[in-house]
Scaffold this motif. Structure first.
Motif, mmCIF file in Angstrom:
data_model
loop_
_atom_site.group_PDB
_atom_site.id
_atom_site.type_symbol
_atom_site.label_atom_id
_atom_site.label_comp_id
_atom_site.label_asym_id
_atom_site.label_seq_id
_atom_site.Cartn_x
_atom_site.Cartn_y
_atom_site.Cartn_z
ATOM 1 N N LEU A 1 0.830 -1.205 0.000
ATOM 2 C CA LEU A 1 0.000 0.000 0.000
ATOM 3 C C LEU A 1 0.864 1.255 0.000
ATOM 4 O O LEU A 1 1.907 1.287 0.637
ATOM 5 C CB LEU A 1 -0.877 0.045 1.253
ATOM 6 N N SER A 2 0.380 2.258 -0.682
ATOM 7 C CA SER A 2 1.021 3.571 -0.624
ATOM 8 C C SER A 2 -0.080 4.622 -0.561
ATOM 9 O O SER A 2 -0.985 4.634 -1.392
ATOM 10 C CB SER A 2 1.890 3.813 -1.842
ATOM 11 N N TYR A 3 0.028 5.488 0.431
ATOM 12 C CA TYR A 3 -0.950 6.564 0.586
ATOM 13 C C TYR A 3 -0.423 7.884 0.044
ATOM 14 O O TYR A 3 -0.950 8.939 0.377
ATOM 15 C CB TYR A 3 -1.370 6.708 2.057
ATOM 16 N N SER A 4 0.573 7.836 -0.810
ATOM 17 C CA SER A 4 1.108 9.076 -1.387
ATOM 18 C C SER A 4 0.035 9.874 -2.137
ATOM 19 O O SER A 4 0.051 11.110 -2.064
ATOM 20 C CB SER A 4 2.313 8.795 -2.276
ATOM 21 N N PRO A 5 -0.921 9.221 -2.821
ATOM 22 C CA PRO A 5 -1.985 10.021 -3.454
ATOM 23 C C PRO A 5 -2.810 10.812 -2.442
ATOM 24 O O PRO A 5 -3.265 11.913 -2.732
ATOM 25 C CB PRO A 5 -2.848 8.983 -4.168
ATOM 26 N N LEU A 6 -2.987 10.259 -1.237
ATOM 27 C CA LEU A 6 -3.746 10.959 -0.199
ATOM 28 C C LEU A 6 -3.079 12.275 0.149
ATOM 29 O O LEU A 6 -3.736 13.313 0.219
ATOM 30 C CB LEU A 6 -3.864 10.102 1.059
ATOM 31 N N TRP A 7 -1.776 12.246 0.373
ATOM 32 C CA TRP A 7 -1.064 13.463 0.780
ATOM 33 C C TRP A 7 -1.111 14.515 -0.326
ATOM 34 O O TRP A 7 -1.234 15.704 -0.052
ATOM 35 C CB TRP A 7 0.368 13.130 1.191
ATOM 36 N N LYS B 1 0.365 7.410 7.645
ATOM 37 C CA LYS B 1 1.737 7.920 7.491
ATOM 38 C C LYS B 1 2.752 6.798 7.323
ATOM 39 O O LYS B 1 3.789 6.986 6.704
ATOM 40 C CB LYS B 1 2.123 8.787 8.690
ATOM 41 N N HIS B 2 2.437 5.624 7.875
ATOM 42 C CA HIS B 2 3.355 4.489 7.807
ATOM 43 C C HIS B 2 2.901 3.427 6.800
ATOM 44 O O HIS B 2 3.373 2.285 6.839
ATOM 45 C CB HIS B 2 3.534 3.883 9.196
#
Length: 66
Positions: free
Chosen positions: A2-8, A36-37
């Motif tokens: 998972l990567s939440y980079s699009p959220l930021w 964040k993690h």
């Protein structure tokens, strides 16, 4: 993975901070820590974030190969 980079990126474009998510929208600080993690979140939380940010899941998370 998972990567939440699009959220930021989505939050930055809409000028929404983690402080706003916690204090105005009631998102749990532990959930922010998970984001964040790059840890998993529930579908309920994903739906809430989409509603708050007026976006789709693709604007919050993406899946990458490890």
């Amino acid at each position: 993975m998972l990567s939440y980079s699009p959220l930021w990126e989505t939050m930055e474009k809409q000028n929404v901070s983690t402080y706003t998510l916690i204090n105005k929208h009631g998102i749990n600080p532990r959930t922010i820590n998970n984001l964040k993690h790059d840890k998993s979140i529930t579908m309920f939380t994903l739906e809430r974030l989409c509603h708050i940010l007026h976006c789709t899941p693709n604007d919050i998370v993406n899946f990458t190969e490890e």
